[in-house]
Design a protein around this motif. Structure first.
Motif, PDB file in Angstrom:
ATOM      1  N   ASP A 279       7.286   1.255   6.851  1.00 31.27           N
ATOM      2  CA  ASP A 279       5.082   1.293   7.542  1.00 31.27           C
ATOM      3  C   ASP A 279       5.285   3.668   6.196  1.00 31.27           C
ATOM      4  O   ASP A 279       5.391   3.852   8.054  1.00 31.27           O
TER       5      ASP A 279
ATOM      6  N   HIS B 199       4.109   5.339  16.461  1.00 32.76           N
ATOM      7  CA  HIS B 199       3.313   4.974  17.263  1.00 32.76           C
ATOM      8  C   HIS B 199       3.402   5.286  18.464  1.00 32.76           C
ATOM      9  O   HIS B 199       3.107   4.173  19.519  1.00 32.76           O
TER      10      HIS B 199
ATOM     11  N   ASP C 150       6.803   0.039  16.008  1.00 32.03           N
ATOM     12  CA  ASP C 150       5.832   0.715  14.510  1.00 32.03           C
ATOM     13  C   ASP C 150       6.722   1.859  15.316  1.00 32.03           C
ATOM     14  O   ASP C 150       6.311   2.712  16.314  1.00 32.03           O
TER      15      ASP C 150
ATOM     16  N   VAL D 230      -4.328   5.768   3.927  1.00 32.16           N
ATOM     17  CA  VAL D 230      -3.035   5.563   5.413  1.00 32.16           C
ATOM     18  C   VAL D 230      -3.396   6.423   6.203  1.00 32.16           C
ATOM     19  O   VAL D 230      -3.194   7.843   5.603  1.00 32.16           O
TER      20      VAL D 230
ATOM     21  N   HIS E 246       8.075  -1.291  11.971  1.00 32.16           N
ATOM     22  CA  HIS E 246       7.449  -0.310  10.633  1.00 32.16           C
ATOM     23  C   HIS E 246       8.422   0.889  10.755  1.00 32.16           C
ATOM     24  O   HIS E 246       7.844   1.348  11.572  1.00 32.16           O
TER      25      HIS E 246
ATOM     26  N   ASP F 219       2.348   9.047  14.621  1.00 31.86           N
ATOM     27  CA  ASP F 219       1.759   8.003  13.222  1.00 31.86           C
ATOM     28  C   ASP F 219       3.156   7.709  12.128  1.00 31.86           C
ATOM     29  O   ASP F 219       4.214   8.310  12.424  1.00 31.86           O
TER      30      ASP F 219
ATOM     31  N   TRP G 103       1.033  -1.829   0.084  1.00 30.62           N
ATOM     32  CA  TRP G 103      -0.048   0.117  -0.094  1.00 30.62           C
ATOM     33  C   TRP G 103       0.618   1.077   0.058  1.00 30.62           C
ATOM     34  O   TRP G 103       0.240   2.053  -0.356  1.00 30.62           O
TER      35      TRP G 103
ATOM     36  N   TRP H  59      -7.088  -5.406   0.997  1.00 31.96           N
ATOM     37  CA  TRP H  59      -6.621  -4.388   0.167  1.00 31.96           C
ATOM     38  C   TRP H  59      -6.383  -5.239  -1.168  1.00 31.96           C
ATOM     39  O   TRP H  59      -6.202  -4.963  -2.268  1.00 31.96           O
TER      40      TRP H  59
ATOM     41  N   LYS I 126      -0.077   1.194  19.190  1.00 33.84           N
ATOM     42  CA  LYS I 126      -0.499   2.326  18.286  1.00 33.84           C
ATOM     43  C   LYS I 126      -1.453   3.106  20.127  1.00 33.84           C
ATOM     44  O   LYS I 126      -2.220   2.429  20.289  1.00 33.84           O
TER      45      LYS I 126
ATOM     46  N   HIS J 205      -1.686  -6.466   2.003  1.00 32.41           N
ATOM     47  CA  HIS J 205      -2.362  -5.999   3.905  1.00 32.41           C
ATOM     48  C   HIS J 205      -3.929  -6.238   2.664  1.00 32.41           C
ATOM     49  O   HIS J 205      -4.446  -6.133   1.319  1.00 32.41           O
TER      50      HIS J 205
ATOM     51  N   PHE K 287      -9.740  -2.743  10.291  1.00 32.35           N
ATOM     52  CA  PHE K 287     -10.124  -1.094  11.175  1.00 32.35           C
ATOM     53  C   PHE K 287     -11.329  -0.682   9.548  1.00 32.35           C
ATOM     54  O   PHE K 287     -11.368   0.567   9.762  1.00 32.35           O
TER      55      PHE K 287
ATOM     56  N   TRP L  36      -2.931  -5.108  13.664  1.00 27.43           N
ATOM     57  CA  TRP L  36      -2.861  -4.007  14.575  1.00 27.43           C
ATOM     58  C   TRP L  36      -4.163  -3.581  14.201  1.00 27.43           C
ATOM     59  O   TRP L  36      -5.044  -4.034  13.074  1.00 27.43           O
TER      60      TRP L  36
ATOM     61  N   GLU M 142       1.100  -5.232  17.015  1.00 26.97           N
ATOM     62  CA  GLU M 142       1.665  -3.325  16.428  1.00 26.97           C
ATOM     63  C   GLU M 142       0.383  -3.151  17.653  1.00 26.97           C
ATOM     64  O   GLU M 142      -0.708  -2.423  17.149  1.00 26.97           O
TER      65      GLU M 142
END
Ligand code: RM4
Ligand code: MN
Ligand code: MN
Length: 431
Positions: free
Chosen positions: A328, A258, A255, A431, A282, A290, A57, A104, A222, A101, A132, A180, A220
């Motif tokens: 990411d 995060h 990540d 995203v 990530h 983020d 992505w 997607w 966050k 992903h 999500f 996540w 993951e």
């Protein structure tokens, strides 16, 4: 590749214009490193062996909740994304794997997908699930959570999706699932903080039970967004406790974007290594939160310090230490291919710099409580310009001495703009 591809001829002619200067710089750097007892050839070989996964992505233009500004020629579907990933790897030789992903990247024939990727020299790394967002025709909504939802049937749907992702990943040759979740709450009192975690752990136990013997699951964390009051897997402490409760195949994924501002991420990395629970990364950079920024673009020293912990661990060889690396990032204002090229190079830079830290001198300074002396060891490595090593590694691996310049000279994006007429409603990169 059916459409335009950067030719060997262009790559050769672009490299030819830069080769003499590179040889000079490489020789000078090799002499300087030799004076410090460092073998530049060994370093170049290590850099050549370093790889980071590109998220499928990530090759789409990113966006914010305000807008997305796609450029002509962006990928329309999975096979376009593969072409872009192949181009990134062709030029930088640092991204031999893809991280997909789902849904997607859903497609009808995963064996064929794996073959097309292999034709580009690409393999698949960790598979990412998505609970999500709601998908068309989905029975239950994730508006109020997924794996920790109060309703058992919503949780069951989210669990089933993760198990589907494992099955797809097996066909693709992946060995890990990254989970996540956006679950959390926006109001004090909205959610029972303890019971939400209980439900998450119960759901994860079902997913864990579906893991093949040689697989891992990465949790993951966050701290916020899209939930802004509390997040179920908010931090590395929660992530670690959950991974410990789930079992040896569960590890934590860091990540970089995060965490709360000012958090000492390299120390988190060291802690997770200590408990055998560092699953992977990530990579990105951030000023506020983020995946806003490209890896190494604002805090290269912090990125280096993370790699410093990784090399320190590698030398000690702790149990269960095999971190997975993925980029990411959300590329809102750049050509995503250029951002990913540059980011992969920044990771290799941090890796090479961490490799040249004099660990004997560092340990001695630490043992003498020589604070500044100890600080100067990693600092000396960080301030060494290893660019010629990175360029030589790319050249020897068949890539470009100057990936972004070569990419621009190829007019790849212009060619793709002709080949890829815009389609309405592409979801790439939101995203
Ligand atoms: C999240 C998180 C996940 C990624 C999604 C798209 O913030 O970083 O890793 O899958 O974004
Ligand atoms: Mn992430
Ligand atoms: Mn993120």
């Amino acid at each position: 590749m059916t459409g335009f591809f950067i030719s060997d001829d262009l790559l050769k002619s672009e490299n030819a214009t830069r080769k003499a200067a590179l040889d000079e710089d490489y020789a000078a750097l090799s002499r300087a490193l030799a004076r410090r007892g460092i073998d530049s050839e060994a370093l170049t070989r290590s850099v050549m062996a370093f790889g980071v996964a590109v998220p499928t992505w990530g090759v789409g233009t990113g966006g914010t909740r305000f807008a997305r500004f796609p450029s002509p020629g962006e990928p329309r579907h999975l096979f376009d994304k593969l072409e872009d990933c192949a181009t990134i790897h062709r030029l930088a030789r640092a991204t031999p794997t893809l991280s997909p992903h789902f849904p997607w990247d859903a497609t009808s024939d995963y064996a064929a997908l794996r073959e097309v990727a292999a034709g580009y020299g690409l393999a698949f790394d960790a598979v990412n699930s998505n609970t999500f967002q709601d998908q068309p025709n989905q029975e239950h909504s994730y508006k109020f959570g997924s794996l920790s939802h109060v309703d058992r049937s919503v949780r069951a749907q989210a669990i089933a999706h993760n198990i589907d992702c494992i099955a797809i990943g097996e066909q693709l040759g992946s060995k890990a699932l990254t989970v996540w979740i956006a679950d959390g709450s926006n109001f004090a009192g909205q959610s029972n903080l303890t019971l939400a975690l209980d439900r998450y752990l119960d759901s994860m136990a079902e997913i864990y039970a579906a893991l093949p013997a040689d697989w891992r699951v990465f949790l993951e964390h966050k701290l916020y967004e899209p939930a802004f009051y509390s997040t179920v897997i908010s931090d590395w402490g929660t992530s670690l406790a959950a991974a410990q409760e789930l079992g040896p195949k569960a590890q934590c994924l860091v990540d970089l974007g995060h965490h709360a501002p000012n958090v000492n991420i390299e120390q988190i990395v060291a802690r997770l290594i200590r408990f055998g629970k560092l699953g992977g990364f990530h990579f990105n950079d951030s000023k506020y939160g983020d995946d806003d920024l490209d890896a190494g673009s604002v805090e290269p020293f912090r990125l280096f310090l993370v790699f410093n912990e990784l090399i320190d661990a590698e030398r000690r060889g702790p149990k269960g230490f095999a971190p997975a690396y993925m980029l990411d990032q959300s590329h809102n204002v750049t050509d995503p291919i250029e951002s990913l090229l540059q980011s992969a190079i920044e990771l290799q830079r941090a890796y090479a710099q961490a490799l040249i830290v004099d660990r004997v001198a560092l340990a001695a300074a630490q043992a003498n409580s020589d604070a500044l002396g100890a600080h100067l060891e990693p600092k000396r490595a960080f301030t060494t310009d290893v660019s010629p090593i990175l360029a030589m590694a790319r050249l020897r691996a068949g890539g470009a001495i100057a990936p972004i310049e070569t990419y621009r000279a190829s007019n790849y994006r212009k060619h793709k703009a002709n080949e890829r007429p815009a389609v309405a409603g592409t979801s790439a990169g939101i995203v």
